[in-house]
Scaffold this motif. Sequence first.
Motif, PDB file in Angstrom:
ATOM      1  N   PRO A   1      24.673  86.872  72.158  1.00 17.38           N
ATOM      2  CA  PRO A   1      25.983  87.402  72.534  1.00 17.38           C
ATOM      3  C   PRO A   1      26.243  87.104  74.000  1.00 17.38           C
ATOM      4  N   ARG A   2      27.459  86.713  74.261  1.00 11.42           N
ATOM      5  CA  ARG A   2      27.847  86.360  75.641  1.00 11.42           C
ATOM      6  C   ARG A   2      27.573  84.898  75.997  1.00 11.42           C
ATOM      7  N   ASN A   3      26.468  84.330  75.543  1.00  8.86           N
ATOM      8  CA  ASN A   3      26.119  82.952  75.896  1.00  8.86           C
ATOM      9  C   ASN A   3      26.448  81.950  74.795  1.00  8.86           C
ATOM     10  N   GLY A   4      26.322  82.374  73.578  1.00  4.96           N
ATOM     11  CA  GLY A   4      26.502  81.453  72.468  1.00  4.96           C
ATOM     12  C   GLY A   4      25.169  80.994  71.905  1.00  4.96           C
ATOM     13  N   TYR A   5      25.069  79.691  71.614  1.00  2.00           N
ATOM     14  CA  TYR A   5      23.868  79.156  70.983  1.00  2.00           C
ATOM     15  C   TYR A   5      23.167  78.181  71.921  1.00  2.00           C
ATOM     16  N   ASP A   6      21.841  78.265  71.941  1.00  2.00           N
ATOM     17  CA  ASP A   6      21.037  77.330  72.712  1.00  2.00           C
ATOM     18  C   ASP A   6      21.086  75.969  72.022  1.00  2.00           C
ATOM     19  N   LEU A   7      21.539  74.965  72.753  1.00  2.00           N
ATOM     20  CA  LEU A   7      21.783  73.669  72.122  1.00  2.00           C
ATOM     21  C   LEU A   7      20.541  73.042  71.527  1.00  2.00           C
ATOM     22  N   SER A   8      19.420  73.129  72.239  1.00  4.59           N
ATOM     23  CA  SER A   8      18.254  72.425  71.689  1.00  4.59           C
ATOM     24  C   SER A   8      17.676  73.163  70.489  1.00  4.59           C
ATOM     25  N   GLU A   9      17.776  74.482  70.496  1.00  5.56           N
ATOM     26  CA  GLU A   9      17.357  75.228  69.309  1.00  5.56           C
ATOM     27  C   GLU A   9      18.259  74.868  68.130  1.00  5.56           C
ATOM     28  N   LEU A  10      19.543  74.845  68.415  1.00  6.85           N
ATOM     29  CA  LEU A  10      20.502  74.550  67.366  1.00  6.85           C
ATOM     30  C   LEU A  10      20.284  73.148  66.798  1.00  6.85           C
ATOM     31  N   GLN A  11      20.028  72.206  67.681  1.00 10.95           N
ATOM     32  CA  GLN A  11      19.767  70.846  67.205  1.00 10.95           C
ATOM     33  C   GLN A  11      18.573  70.806  66.261  1.00 10.95           C
ATOM     34  N   GLN A  12      17.515  71.482  66.660  1.00  3.46           N
ATOM     35  CA  GLN A  12      16.312  71.482  65.843  1.00  3.46           C
ATOM     36  C   GLN A  12      16.564  72.091  64.467  1.00  3.46           C
ATOM     37  N   VAL A  13      17.193  73.244  64.493  1.00  2.00           N
ATOM     38  CA  VAL A  13      17.427  73.956  63.237  1.00  2.00           C
ATOM     39  C   VAL A  13      18.350  73.160  62.315  1.00  2.00           C
ATOM     40  N   LEU A  14      19.399  72.587  62.895  1.00  2.00           N
ATOM     41  CA  LEU A  14      20.339  71.803  62.093  1.00  2.00           C
ATOM     42  C   LEU A  14      19.661  70.561  61.515  1.00  2.00           C
TER      43      LEU A  14
ATOM     44  N   LEU B   1      24.112  67.902  74.307  1.00  2.00           N
ATOM     45  CA  LEU B   1      22.794  67.780  74.935  1.00  2.00           C
ATOM     46  C   LEU B   1      22.722  66.565  75.840  1.00  2.00           C
ATOM     47  N   GLN B   2      23.308  65.470  75.348  1.00  3.30           N
ATOM     48  CA  GLN B   2      23.315  64.259  76.169  1.00  3.30           C
ATOM     49  C   GLN B   2      24.116  64.442  77.454  1.00  3.30           C
ATOM     50  N   ASP B   3      25.102  65.320  77.380  1.00  2.00           N
ATOM     51  CA  ASP B   3      25.882  65.614  78.578  1.00  2.00           C
ATOM     52  C   ASP B   3      25.136  66.550  79.512  1.00  2.00           C
ATOM     53  N   GLY B   4      23.940  66.958  79.099  1.00  2.00           N
ATOM     54  CA  GLY B   4      23.134  67.806  79.968  1.00  2.00           C
ATOM     55  C   GLY B   4      23.445  69.290  79.863  1.00  2.00           C
ATOM     56  N   ASN B   5      24.206  69.674  78.836  1.00  4.23           N
ATOM     57  CA  ASN B   5      24.529  71.093  78.697  1.00  4.23           C
ATOM     58  C   ASN B   5      23.409  71.858  78.008  1.00  4.23           C
ATOM     59  N   ARG B   6      23.452  73.151  78.185  1.00  7.99           N
ATOM     60  CA  ARG B   6      22.401  73.998  77.625  1.00  7.99           C
ATOM     61  C   ARG B   6      22.937  74.881  76.502  1.00  7.99           C
ATOM     62  N   TRP B   7      24.196  75.283  76.577  1.00  5.83           N
ATOM     63  CA  TRP B   7      24.759  76.213  75.604  1.00  5.83           C
ATOM     64  C   TRP B   7      26.022  75.677  74.963  1.00  5.83           C
ATOM     65  N   THR B   8      26.253  76.133  73.749  1.00  9.02           N
ATOM     66  CA  THR B   8      27.569  75.951  73.143  1.00  9.02           C
ATOM     67  C   THR B   8      27.929  77.281  72.492  1.00  9.02           C
TER      68      THR B   8
END
Lengths: 215, 215
Positions: A65-78, A29-36
């Motif tokens: 599928p195809r994109n992976g996981y939304d980083l900010s959603e994943l951060q929140q959930v984790l 996220l700090q690198d400015g990415n949106r997906w992992t």
Amino acid sequence: MNESEGMARLPRPVIRRLIQYLRHVKHELQDGNRWTSSRKMAARLGLTSSTVRQDLSYLNVTGVPRNGYDLSELQQVLANRLNANSHNDLVLVGAGNLGRAIAQHGGLSRQGYRLCAVYDKNPELIGKDFGDQTVRCISRASTEISANQWRFAMLAVPAEAAQGLADYLINSGIRGILNLSLAHLSVKPPAQVVDTRLMDSLQELVFSVTEAYQL
Amino acid sequence: MNESEGMARLPRPVIRRLIQYLRHVKHELQDGNRWTSSRKMAARLGLTSSTVRQDLSYLNVTGVPRNGYDLSELQQVLANRLNANSHNDLVLVGAGNLGRAIAQHGGLSRQGYRLCAVYDKNPELIGKDFGDQTVRCISRASTEISANQWRFAMLAVPAEAAQGLADYLINSGIRGILNLSLAHLSVKPPAQVVDTRLMDSLQELVFSVTEAYQL
DNA sequence: TAGATTGTTAATCGATTAACAATC
DNA sequence: TAGATTGTTAATCGATTAACAATC
């Protein structure tokens, strides 16, 4: 798949990896990415993508599928599942080299911990400065811990003293001990211990290397 | 049961426990005892006696029904299997708080390790005293490591710098790295890494305790 | 659409524990 | 001898990986 009422208990290896995923996610996220993706995370952490997806299935998160996981959603959930949003108070018992290093280590405050007190029994150390703390006599720990409802202690004392101090701390209200000594601590649940065993890790390393190169 | 030619490879969990057994055995010997048993060791280390016997079956050691295991025999066999008799040279990379603590920690020399060099890239630290060592510039590491055939490094640097330095060290001849950073290091076998993840352990502790008490 | 990635099940792999005959 | 402990096998438990249909 997560049951709607009551979350599935997390196996210990999964807990440890979720903690690493959270770190990875913050970094991305700090690198400015949106997906992992499970593949990306696996590569970064030395796992298989299968393990990553299996682990994430303990969470209420849906990938695309195809994109992976939304980083900010994943951060929140984790962060939510790991209770990683609260700031926690810590006391340090044992103001020797190791204790001092851990306490002054920037990582602590960066990760949201607050060092509240430092105790030792050595009269030569008591009163000495220690970052923004002053070393206090261990005999004061009991009252101070219960008065302030401190719950977490880092124990950096010689092995011989460790079990006795663990008992004392838990009696005073401490619920979790990060054990930096080499002793095995036996504590009654729900109190908990996590061991670090630095010197054991070093020996493990030397052994594995010796073995790997001579075979 | 141990094959006569070629020892069975030790599973990682077994290696870690054998290291603990060796410590227990040394301790008991110092107390002047002659025997220990799988039951005793298990109680001391928080294991089952079954696990202990299973583990010891990887060794060429025979216990005595009714008495258990002869401590000095066990010490010898364990130390031998674990290559715990040789003194090992270590270099430290990263002279921050954590590195300093580990290096000055008495445990190192007590366990037979010798700290041979301390490196950092920070000009303010270079030249500073550090126990019986003086901090040297990291750029000197490569030649010195290969000249002296040093094999083991402790890496206590920020996560961002860890992988690059690991590569550099391994290129210079280092075969084993004790990773004190939070980064995952990817290295090609037979080079090895053992991770410590202190901050992760702390987070694991806090999570487990929170979970245990609120359920 | 085509292709990459998820979510999940089932298979595999590995580690721990139970059990008990052998034995000092 | 009687009794406790070993050594070892088999059962259980748990974690990882493979595989693939679903899907964006």
